[in-house]
Design a protein around this motif. Structure first.
Motif, PDB file in Angstrom:
ATOM      1  N   LEU A  90       9.202  48.224   9.998  1.00  0.00           N
ATOM      2  CA  LEU A  90       8.721  46.607   9.730  1.00  0.00           C
ATOM      3  C   LEU A  90       7.667  45.976  10.402  1.00  0.00           C
ATOM      4  O   LEU A  90       8.123  45.103  10.556  1.00  0.00           O
ATOM      5  N   ASP A  93       3.230  40.402   9.303  1.00  0.00           N
ATOM      6  CA  ASP A  93       1.574  40.566  10.028  1.00  0.00           C
ATOM      7  C   ASP A  93       1.434  40.451  11.605  1.00  0.00           C
ATOM      8  O   ASP A  93       2.302  40.137  12.513  1.00  0.00           O
ATOM      9  N   ASN A 114       5.223  46.498   6.930  1.00  0.00           N
ATOM     10  CA  ASN A 114       5.672  45.290   5.788  1.00  0.00           C
ATOM     11  C   ASN A 114       4.206  44.799   6.085  1.00  0.00           C
ATOM     12  O   ASN A 114       4.247  43.440   6.178  1.00  0.00           O
ATOM     13  N   THR A 116       1.199  42.494   5.416  1.00  0.00           N
ATOM     14  CA  THR A 116       0.448  41.617   4.346  1.00  0.00           C
ATOM     15  C   THR A 116      -0.453  40.744   4.444  1.00  0.00           C
ATOM     16  O   THR A 116      -1.399  41.053   3.114  1.00  0.00           O
ATOM     17  N   ASN A 139       3.346  44.347   0.976  1.00  0.00           N
ATOM     18  CA  ASN A 139       3.667  42.966   0.444  1.00  0.00           C
ATOM     19  C   ASN A 139       1.876  42.737   1.352  1.00  0.00           C
ATOM     20  O   ASN A 139       1.260  41.997   1.881  1.00  0.00           O
TER      21      ASN A 139
HETATM   22  C1  NAG Z   1       7.698  41.133   4.887  1.00  0.00           C
HETATM   23  O1  NAG Z   1       6.842  39.545   5.059  1.00  0.00           O
HETATM   24  C2  NAG Z   1       7.134  38.933   4.430  1.00  0.00           C
HETATM   25  C3  NAG Z   1       6.091  37.628   4.724  1.00  0.00           C
HETATM   26  O2  NAG Z   1       6.252  38.154   5.559  1.00  0.00           O
HETATM   27  C4  NAG Z   1       8.479  38.267   4.725  1.00  0.00           C
HETATM   28  O3  NAG Z   1       9.015  36.744   3.956  1.00  0.00           O
HETATM   29  C5  NAG Z   1       9.650  39.811   4.679  1.00  0.00           C
HETATM   30  O4  NAG Z   1      11.256  39.049   5.126  1.00  0.00           O
HETATM   31  C6  NAG Z   1       9.258  41.288   4.931  1.00  0.00           C
HETATM   32  N1  NAG Z   1      10.330  42.108   4.974  1.00  0.00           N
HETATM   33  C7  NAG Z   1      11.260  42.875   6.316  1.00  0.00           C
HETATM   34  C8  NAG Z   1      11.815  43.867   5.093  1.00  0.00           C
HETATM   35  O5  NAG Z   1      10.406  42.685   7.129  1.00  0.00           O
END
Ligand code: NAG
Ligand code: NAG
Ligand code: NAG
Ligand code: NAG
Ligand code: NAG
Ligand code: NAG
Length: 292
Positions: A90, A93, A114, A116, A139
């Motif tokens: 997970l 950024d 994830n 960014t 993302n």
């Molecule tokens: C992934 O990153 C986005 C933007 O930073 C965030 O809104 C989202 O919750 C994250 N998803 C996970 C599964 O951590």
């Protein structure tokens, strides 16, 4: 008795430390399996970077966990790490400057996370990096132009199935050893800025796996068009724009020539006038001489 215990403790500590150093490790992180210079923590539902990883580890596999953060300091203790597999976690950024201490890294897998964005500071310290997998990060929308400027040995780069719509040609065109670049299943925005990238693709000897799925998503007119076909169309439509710029340029050059011509004519006129005045004066003087 207390004095005996007091002397025994530091001694045993020294002994244990010595043992640890001699063995080259301090055990295996709980729940992980360890081999020679290798730690494998695949699928252990880890929430955090595991503690107590042997400091001489070369290969660390954290695949398929729920790790959301890589601590730069703890990573930097693993100065000999060459192989790091963090796929299916997970990680978000905040990866900038994460890898400052693991400069020997050759293989880095961050796919299925994830992420960014990728900036210059994300991978700039990894001067030995050969394989970088950042595919399947839905993302991931930005890879900065100079993101891989320091990764000169990069041979295999995968950015498939991300949120990328655009990639500047200069991001990849100066990587001398690049052989494989994954670009498929992204929603590429094929505007005139992207033409440079497509042109580079058609001219380079890099292999683009799954080429059938490297297509334009926008604009509507080019939707689902594969890259080489898109190049022809884009070339035509972007060329006319170049014509407009050419016209402006030509007008400018024409004006410059006209202006320069006018100035030259003006200077020539002045010279002619000066010459005439001068020669007529001389003639007058000669006439005067003749009279006297
Ligand atoms: C992934 O990153 C986005 C933007 O930073 C965030 O809104 C989202 O919750 C994250 N998803 C996970 C599964 O951590
Ligand atoms: C790591 O462990 C997983 C399962 O525990 C196994 O499937 C995988 O092959 C191992 N990887 C390596 C490189 O040993
Ligand atoms: C890890 O994440 C998966 C999916 O993201 C979730 O189903 C699972 O419950 C998580 N495990 C733990 C221990 O949090
Ligand atoms: C990028 O590479 C140059 C030359 O190899 C090096 O001097 C510089 O420190 C690197 N940048 C970073 C942020 O490590
Ligand atoms: C093309 O699209 C990219 C990303 O959407 C954008 O940054 C760039 O400015 C666009 N270029 C032109 C000429 O519209
Ligand atoms: C290519 O795209 C099609 C349609 O989106 C999809 O069904 C197929 O699995 C993709 N191929 C690969 C190798 O990902």
């Amino acid at each position: 008795m207390s004095t005996r215990a007091g002397t025994w403790r530091p001694l045993s500590l020294v002994f244990l430390l010595g043992m640890g150093m001699a063995a080259g490790d301090v055990g295996c992180p709980s729940g992980c399996s360890c081999g020679y210079l290798e730690v494998n923590c695949t699928g252990r539902q880890l929430q955090e970077f595991p503690a107590a990883i042997p400091l001489d580890t070369r290969q660390l596999i954290l695949a398929a966990n729920n790790v959301s953060y890589l601590p730069a300091v703890e990573l930097s203790f693993l100065a000999d790490l060459v192989y790091l597999d963090c796929q299916k976690n997970l990680l978000g950024d905040g990866l900038d400057f994460t890898f400052v201490g693991v400069v020997k890294l050759v293989y880095l897998d961050l796919s299925f996370n994830n992420l960014t964005q990728v900036t210059f500071s994300t991978f700039s310290q990894l001067l030995s990096l050969v394989v970088l997998k950042i595919s399947d990060n839905p993302n991931l929308v930005v890879i900065e132009k100079d993101a891989f400027a320091n990764n000169t040995w990069l041979r295999h780069l995968d950015v498939s199935r991300t949120g990328l719509t655009f990639l500047d040609a200069s991001t990849v065109q100066d990587l001398p050893y690049l052989r494989l670049l994954g670009l498929s299943d992204n929603l590429w925005h094929c505007n005139c800025s992207f033409l440079d990238f497509i042109t580079w693709m058609t001219e380079s000897s890099v292999h683009f796996p799954d080429a059938d799925n490297i297509t334009c998503h926008t604009p509507e007119a080019l939707r689902a068009l594969r890259m080489p076909a898109a190049e022809v169309q884009l070339h035509a439509s972007c060329q006319t724009r170049l014509h407009k710029r050419d016209y402006i340029f030509l007008c400018f050059v024409g004006f410059c020539i006209f202006f320069a011509g006018t100035v030259v004519a003006w200077l020539a006129g002045i010279c002619a006038v000066i010459y005439q005045i001068h020669s007529s004066k001389e003639e007058e003087e000669e006439e005067e001489d003749a009279v006297t």
